[in-house]
Scaffold this active site. Structure first.
Site, PDB file in Angstrom:
ATOM      1  N   TYR A  87     154.615  -0.062  23.146  1.00  0.00           N
ATOM      2  CA  TYR A  87     155.743   1.195  23.445  1.00  0.00           C
ATOM      3  C   TYR A  87     155.445   2.375  24.017  1.00  0.00           C
ATOM      4  O   TYR A  87     155.816   3.145  24.545  1.00  0.00           O
ATOM      5  CB  TYR A  87     156.750   0.923  22.118  1.00  0.00           C
ATOM      6  N   ARG A 121     154.694   2.041  27.462  1.00  0.00           N
ATOM      7  CA  ARG A 121     156.147   2.053  28.016  1.00  0.00           C
ATOM      8  C   ARG A 121     156.534   3.300  28.097  1.00  0.00           C
ATOM      9  O   ARG A 121     157.267   3.791  29.152  1.00  0.00           O
ATOM     10  CB  ARG A 121     157.095   1.126  27.491  1.00  0.00           C
ATOM     11  N   VAL A 166     166.659   1.346  28.775  1.00  0.00           N
ATOM     12  CA  VAL A 166     166.258   2.071  27.547  1.00  0.00           C
ATOM     13  C   VAL A 166     165.583   3.448  28.112  1.00  0.00           C
ATOM     14  O   VAL A 166     165.012   4.344  27.342  1.00  0.00           O
ATOM     15  CB  VAL A 166     165.634   1.557  26.464  1.00  0.00           C
ATOM     16  N   HIS A 193     171.423  -1.054  24.892  1.00  0.00           N
ATOM     17  CA  HIS A 193     169.981  -1.508  23.989  1.00  0.00           C
ATOM     18  C   HIS A 193     169.175  -0.392  23.704  1.00  0.00           C
ATOM     19  O   HIS A 193     167.910  -0.535  23.415  1.00  0.00           O
ATOM     20  CB  HIS A 193     169.119  -2.366  25.059  1.00  0.00           C
ATOM     21  N   CYS A 250     163.776   4.040  11.308  1.00  0.00           N
ATOM     22  CA  CYS A 250     163.176   3.245  10.197  1.00  0.00           C
ATOM     23  C   CYS A 250     163.602   1.854  10.658  1.00  0.00           C
ATOM     24  O   CYS A 250     164.747   1.456  10.377  1.00  0.00           O
ATOM     25  CB  CYS A 250     163.696   3.918   8.973  1.00  0.00           C
ATOM     26  N   CYS A 302     158.604   6.604   7.916  1.00  0.00           N
ATOM     27  CA  CYS A 302     159.766   7.214   7.667  1.00  0.00           C
ATOM     28  C   CYS A 302     159.667   8.366   6.590  1.00  0.00           C
ATOM     29  O   CYS A 302     159.116   8.014   5.564  1.00  0.00           O
ATOM     30  CB  CYS A 302     160.869   6.060   7.079  1.00  0.00           C
ATOM     31  N   CYS A 319     161.935   7.063   3.297  1.00  0.00           N
ATOM     32  CA  CYS A 319     161.898   5.976   2.331  1.00  0.00           C
ATOM     33  C   CYS A 319     160.311   5.232   2.562  1.00  0.00           C
ATOM     34  O   CYS A 319     159.765   4.431   1.845  1.00  0.00           O
ATOM     35  CB  CYS A 319     162.649   4.879   2.534  1.00  0.00           C
ATOM     36  N   GLY A 335     171.385  -4.880  39.267  1.00  0.00           N
ATOM     37  CA  GLY A 335     169.985  -5.003  38.826  1.00  0.00           C
ATOM     38  C   GLY A 335     169.665  -5.650  37.506  1.00  0.00           C
ATOM     39  O   GLY A 335     168.833  -5.463  36.964  1.00  0.00           O
ATOM     40  N   THR A 336     170.717  -6.434  37.140  1.00  0.00           N
ATOM     41  CA  THR A 336     170.446  -7.218  35.990  1.00  0.00           C
ATOM     42  C   THR A 336     170.436  -8.925  36.540  1.00  0.00           C
ATOM     43  O   THR A 336     171.085  -9.270  37.225  1.00  0.00           O
ATOM     44  CB  THR A 336     171.597  -6.975  34.873  1.00  0.00           C
TER      45      THR A 336
END
Ligand code: APR
Length: 246
Positions: A71, A74, A107, A123, A131, A149, A152, A189-190
């Protein structure tokens, strides 16, 4: 390449007369910005992985370090990308019709950076951190291998919707309401493979909207689409926008 004469007159007329236009976009809209689509092979270091195998809660539980590395890669890729002529045309289209709803499966923030407002993020958003344990939105990635997080101590994860996860309730409700209310629905585009997003076109059609897709590889689902425009969104969308001025 599609030229304006390939856009059906009935579609141009529907756009001119539309009371409410609803647009659903997918990864293809960002392809011309250099963001790879989900179902094409990945480049370089990530070539041995399929996106569908990494974008799951199971993959995160099995190897959160790997998923965070993916990620971050990305995030850098989309942060360096620029909105393309398709994103810009969608932002301008919103000002040309009485009511406009943009739902995106992407996204990457590129619609917002192109000037679209009130984007329904189906999405999630890759730049958010949540978290994994309690779902709370968190201040940010501190660069550790797996950030945690502040509430927690659980592992943080990117704020995107993974395969097998529910769509955020508000995004789902607003999208369904818009699809059912619009008189023109554009699916751009999907691959129209991933539900419930793919079902929005059906919902629009069942409620009497004209439904069209823009895709260089049309999904050719005659039952779903009244028109399939075969071409890149970065070419066809500016032409569709221009057709309003003719
Ligand atoms: N213009 C328009 N469409 C394009 C272009 C382009 N320049 N280039 C490629 N496409 C089309 C492809 O032909 C393909 O049909 O974009 C589509 C991209 O399909 P996917 O990669 O399946 O992306 P998408 O439909 O957005 O995937 C849906 O699945 O992987 C999950 O959550 C992820 O949001 C994603 C969802």
């Amino acid at each position: 390449m599609t030229s304006i004469r390939d856009i059906p007159d009935a579609l141009i007329a529907a756009l001119r007369d539309a009371r409410h236009v609803c647009v659903l976009t997918g990864a293809g809209v960002s392809a011309e910005s250099g963001v790879p689509t989900f179902r094409e092979a990945q480049d370089g270091l990530w070539a041995k992985y399929r996106a569908e195998e990494l974008a799951t809660p199971e993959a995160f539980l099995a190897d959160p370090v790997l998923i965070w590395r993916w990620y971050r890669w990305r995030r850098e890729l989309v942060a360096e990308a620029q909105p393309n002529s398709g994103h810009l045309a969608i932002a301008k289209l919103a000002d040309r019709v009485p009511r406009f709803t943009l739902v995106t499966q992407n996204v990457d923030n590129l619609h917002q950076r192109a000037g679209s407002s009130n984007v329904i993020e189906f999405h999630g958003n890759i730049f958010e951190d949540r978290c994994f344990a309690d779902g709370s939105l968190q201040a940010g990635d501190d660069g550790t291998a797996v950030p945690t997080c502040s509430e927690c101590g659980g592992n943080l994860r990117p704020g995107v919707v993974w395969f097998g996860e529910a769509i955020p309730e508000r995004a789902l409700n607003e999208s369904c309401a818009a699809a059912a209310d619009c008189d023109l629905f554009l699916s751009i585009g999907t691959s129209s493979l991933v539900y419930p997003a793919a079902g929005l076109a059906d919902l629009a059609k069942q409620n009497g909207a004209m439904v069209a897709e823009i895709n260089p590889n049309p999904t050719m689902n005659a039952a779903r689409f009244d028109f399939s425009l075969a071409g890149n969104s970065g070419v066809i969308l500016p032409e569709l926008l221009n057709s309003l001025s003719l």
